[in-house]
Design a protein around this motif. Structure first.
Motif, PDB file in Angstrom:
ATOM      1  N   ASN A  15       0.837  -1.200   0.000  1.00 36.53           N
ATOM      2  CA  ASN A  15       0.000   0.000   0.000  1.00 36.53           C
ATOM      3  C   ASN A  15       0.872   1.250   0.000  1.00 36.53           C
ATOM      4  O   ASN A  15       1.832   1.353   0.777  1.00 36.53           O
ATOM      5  CB  ASN A  15      -0.887  -0.006   1.253  1.00 36.53           C
ATOM      6  N   SER A  16       0.555   2.200  -0.870  1.00 37.61           N
ATOM      7  CA  SER A  16       1.216   3.515  -0.896  1.00 37.61           C
ATOM      8  C   SER A  16       2.735   3.382  -0.915  1.00 37.61           C
ATOM      9  O   SER A  16       3.449   4.047  -0.155  1.00 37.61           O
ATOM     10  CB  SER A  16       0.773   4.348   0.318  1.00 37.61           C
ATOM     11  N   THR A  17       3.214   2.540  -1.822  1.00 37.73           N
ATOM     12  CA  THR A  17       4.639   2.209  -1.871  1.00 37.73           C
ATOM     13  C   THR A  17       5.179   2.445  -3.283  1.00 37.73           C
ATOM     14  O   THR A  17       4.451   2.326  -4.264  1.00 37.73           O
ATOM     15  CB  THR A  17       4.840   0.747  -1.423  1.00 37.73           C
ATOM     16  N   ILE A  18       6.458   2.789  -3.366  1.00 38.19           N
ATOM     17  CA  ILE A  18       7.148   2.973  -4.645  1.00 38.19           C
ATOM     18  C   ILE A  18       8.121   1.819  -4.838  1.00 38.19           C
ATOM     19  O   ILE A  18       8.966   1.553  -3.968  1.00 38.19           O
ATOM     20  CB  ILE A  18       7.891   4.309  -4.687  1.00 38.19           C
ATOM     21  N   ILE A  19       8.005   1.136  -5.975  1.00 37.23           N
ATOM     22  CA  ILE A  19       8.891   0.020  -6.318  1.00 37.23           C
ATOM     23  C   ILE A  19       9.519   0.369  -7.657  1.00 37.23           C
ATOM     24  O   ILE A  19       8.855   0.314  -8.699  1.00 37.23           O
ATOM     25  CB  ILE A  19       8.108  -1.299  -6.394  1.00 37.23           C
ATOM     26  N   SER A  20      10.787   0.768  -7.648  1.00 33.54           N
ATOM     27  CA  SER A  20      11.369   1.318  -8.868  1.00 33.54           C
ATOM     28  C   SER A  20      12.848   0.946  -9.014  1.00 33.54           C
ATOM     29  O   SER A  20      13.574   0.809  -8.022  1.00 33.54           O
ATOM     30  CB  SER A  20      11.234   2.847  -8.887  1.00 33.54           C
ATOM     31  N   GLY A  21      13.252   0.767 -10.280  1.00 35.20           N
ATOM     32  CA  GLY A  21      14.664   0.577 -10.590  1.00 35.20           C
ATOM     33  C   GLY A  21      15.278  -0.693 -10.041  1.00 35.20           C
ATOM     34  O   GLY A  21      16.490  -0.745  -9.823  1.00 35.20           O
ATOM     35  N   ASN A  22      14.462  -1.716  -9.839  1.00 36.72           N
ATOM     36  CA  ASN A  22      14.961  -3.002  -9.364  1.00 36.72           C
ATOM     37  C   ASN A  22      15.160  -3.956 -10.547  1.00 36.72           C
ATOM     38  O   ASN A  22      14.524  -3.805 -11.587  1.00 36.72           O
ATOM     39  CB  ASN A  22      13.987  -3.616  -8.356  1.00 36.72           C
ATOM     40  N   THR A  23      16.010  -4.977 -10.349  1.00 31.15           N
ATOM     41  CA  THR A  23      16.352  -5.884 -11.440  1.00 31.15           C
ATOM     42  C   THR A  23      16.379  -7.322 -10.957  1.00 31.15           C
ATOM     43  O   THR A  23      16.909  -7.613  -9.880  1.00 31.15           O
ATOM     44  CB  THR A  23      17.739  -5.537 -12.011  1.00 31.15           C
ATOM     45  N   SER A  24      15.802  -8.217 -11.763  1.00 31.58           N
ATOM     46  CA  SER A  24      15.902  -9.660 -11.516  1.00 31.58           C
ATOM     47  C   SER A  24      16.456 -10.340 -12.758  1.00 31.58           C
ATOM     48  O   SER A  24      16.053 -10.012 -13.878  1.00 31.58           O
ATOM     49  CB  SER A  24      14.533 -10.254 -11.171  1.00 31.58           C
ATOM     50  N   ALA A  25      17.349 -11.295 -12.558  1.00 28.04           N
ATOM     51  CA  ALA A  25      17.910 -12.032 -13.685  1.00 28.04           C
ATOM     52  C   ALA A  25      16.898 -12.986 -14.307  1.00 28.04           C
ATOM     53  O   ALA A  25      17.123 -13.499 -15.401  1.00 28.04           O
ATOM     54  CB  ALA A  25      19.148 -12.806 -13.232  1.00 28.04           C
ATOM     55  N   ASN A  26      15.764 -13.206 -13.619  1.00 26.01           N
ATOM     56  CA  ASN A  26      14.777 -14.139 -14.149  1.00 26.01           C
ATOM     57  C   ASN A  26      13.365 -13.557 -14.055  1.00 26.01           C
ATOM     58  O   ASN A  26      12.900 -12.910 -14.979  1.00 26.01           O
ATOM     59  CB  ASN A  26      14.880 -15.484 -13.429  1.00 26.01           C
ATOM     60  N   LEU A  27      12.674 -13.749 -12.948  1.00 24.90           N
ATOM     61  CA  LEU A  27      11.262 -13.366 -12.829  1.00 24.90           C
ATOM     62  C   LEU A  27      11.079 -12.212 -11.848  1.00 24.90           C
ATOM     63  O   LEU A  27      11.693 -12.178 -10.795  1.00 24.90           O
ATOM     64  CB  LEU A  27      10.435 -14.560 -12.358  1.00 24.90           C
ATOM     65  N   GLY A  28      10.170 -11.274 -12.202  1.00 30.56           N
ATOM     66  CA  GLY A  28       9.750 -10.245 -11.258  1.00 30.56           C
ATOM     67  C   GLY A  28      10.821  -9.228 -10.938  1.00 30.56           C
ATOM     68  O   GLY A  28      11.404  -9.266  -9.853  1.00 30.56           O
ATOM     69  N   GLY A  29      11.064  -8.291 -11.866  1.00 35.16           N
ATOM     70  CA  GLY A  29      12.080  -7.283 -11.604  1.00 35.16           C
ATOM     71  C   GLY A  29      11.749  -6.425 -10.400  1.00 35.16           C
ATOM     72  O   GLY A  29      12.581  -6.205  -9.529  1.00 35.16           O
ATOM     73  N   GLY A  30      10.510  -5.921 -10.367  1.00 35.17           N
ATOM     74  CA  GLY A  30      10.085  -5.145  -9.200  1.00 35.17           C
ATOM     75  C   GLY A  30       9.746  -6.038  -8.024  1.00 35.17           C
ATOM     76  O   GLY A  30      10.347  -5.947  -6.951  1.00 35.17           O
ATOM     77  N   VAL A  31       8.767  -6.927  -8.252  1.00 39.82           N
ATOM     78  CA  VAL A  31       8.360  -7.866  -7.208  1.00 39.82           C
ATOM     79  C   VAL A  31       7.938  -9.199  -7.824  1.00 39.82           C
ATOM     80  O   VAL A  31       7.345  -9.228  -8.913  1.00 39.82           O
ATOM     81  CB  VAL A  31       7.185  -7.329  -6.346  1.00 39.82           C
ATOM     82  N   TYR A  32       8.244 -10.271  -7.126  1.00 42.67           N
ATOM     83  CA  TYR A  32       7.681 -11.590  -7.413  1.00 42.67           C
ATOM     84  C   TYR A  32       6.715 -11.892  -6.287  1.00 42.67           C
ATOM     85  O   TYR A  32       7.090 -11.858  -5.108  1.00 42.67           O
ATOM     86  CB  TYR A  32       8.761 -12.662  -7.483  1.00 42.67           C
ATOM     87  N   LEU A  33       5.450 -12.167  -6.641  1.00 45.70           N
ATOM     88  CA  LEU A  33       4.394 -12.369  -5.652  1.00 45.70           C
ATOM     89  C   LEU A  33       3.742 -13.720  -5.881  1.00 45.70           C
ATOM     90  O   LEU A  33       3.285 -14.014  -6.992  1.00 45.70           O
ATOM     91  CB  LEU A  33       3.354 -11.258  -5.766  1.00 45.70           C
ATOM     92  N   GLU A  34       3.661 -14.519  -4.838  1.00 45.74           N
ATOM     93  CA  GLU A  34       3.061 -15.853  -4.952  1.00 45.74           C
ATOM     94  C   GLU A  34       2.083 -16.069  -3.808  1.00 45.74           C
ATOM     95  O   GLU A  34       2.434 -15.897  -2.634  1.00 45.74           O
ATOM     96  CB  GLU A  34       4.143 -16.923  -4.923  1.00 45.74           C
ATOM     97  N   VAL A  35       0.842 -16.418  -4.158  1.00 44.97           N
ATOM     98  CA  VAL A  35      -0.172 -16.669  -3.140  1.00 44.97           C
ATOM     99  C   VAL A  35      -0.845 -18.004  -3.419  1.00 44.97           C
ATOM    100  O   VAL A  35      -1.110 -18.364  -4.560  1.00 44.97           O
ATOM    101  CB  VAL A  35      -1.234 -15.542  -3.091  1.00 44.97           C
ATOM    102  N   GLN A  36      -1.104 -18.726  -2.338  1.00 38.12           N
ATOM    103  CA  GLN A  36      -1.732 -20.044  -2.435  1.00 38.12           C
ATOM    104  C   GLN A  36      -2.649 -20.236  -1.239  1.00 38.12           C
ATOM    105  O   GLN A  36      -2.358 -19.758  -0.139  1.00 38.12           O
ATOM    106  CB  GLN A  36      -0.664 -21.142  -2.473  1.00 38.12           C
TER     107      GLN A  36
END
Length: 211
Positions: free
Chosen positions: A127-148
């Motif tokens: 909530n009310s967050t900035i996610i910027s300029g991040n890097t992933s070599a595979n999945l989810g540069g900004g964020v990887y999110l998994e819900v089950q």
């Protein structure tokens, strides 16, 4: 918390902070330039399903310039609960995740430059967050999110979406797939993204999926 490096420690998790089977709140803090295999800045795990109601809360904080040699450049967090209240949760509010990276190491699937967040019968709320300029070599540069799992729709007093993103900016991140965000939902888990801006992210795979 700056310049922590746990590359020589046995578990190699949590460059600045490591928390296991306990609640953790990070407030009005800066976590910068740390390094680990998992969770360059923060590593958080609830590994036992009977630890009901444990939570990670990051509030009004900056997590930047951290590196994971595997997953979760800024944050690597996993919360699980049994199928009854109270539910474990991961909540990020009013914070900035920037310039973090998850590098390729061996054959492990690298996920989450800014953050790798996973919940089983639990809640993820950004909530009310900035996610910027991040890097992933595979999945989810900004964020990887998994819900089950599934929280009943009539559960009182909580948002019944397992994943919620509101009033958040996800921009200028890059990955092989899911430049801004890579979201993995299993079973009947619900996700809700509202009043947010996702722009200027890039996916570098041949398929170009999920920029």
């Amino acid at each position: 918390l700056t310049a922590g490096d746990v590359s020589n420690r046995g578990d190699r998790t949590g460059g600045a902070i490591r928390s296991e089977d306990a609640s953790l709140t990070v407030r009005d803090s800066q976590i910068t330039a740390n390094r680990a295999d998992l969770g360059g800045g923060i590593f958080f795990t609830i590994s036992q399903a009977d630890n009901l109601g444990r939570k990670l809360e990051i509030v009004d904080s900056i997590i930047s310039g951290n590196t994971a040699d595997r997953s979760g450049g800024g944050i690597n967090a996993y919360a699980q609960s049994s199928s009854s209240t109270p539910y474990s949760s991961i909540r990020i509010t009013g914070s900035t995740l920037s310039g973090n990276e998850a590098l390729a190491s061996g054959t492990d699937p690298v996920k989450g430059g800014g953050a790798y967040l996973k919940a089983f019968n639990g809640l993820i709320d950004i909530n009310s967050t900035i996610i910027s300029g991040n890097t992933s070599a595979n999945l989810g540069g900004g964020v990887y999110l998994e819900v089950q799992g599934d929280i009943p729709d009539d559960e009182p007093g909580i948002d019944n979406n397992e994943l919620t993103i509101r009033d958040t900016t996800i921009s200028g991140n890059s990955a092989l797939a899911g430049g801004g965000a890579f979201i993995q939902q299993y079973g009947t888990a619900d996700a809700d993204i509202a009043s947010s801006k996702i722009s200027g992210n890039s996916a570098t795979s041949a398929a170009g999926t999920g920029g």
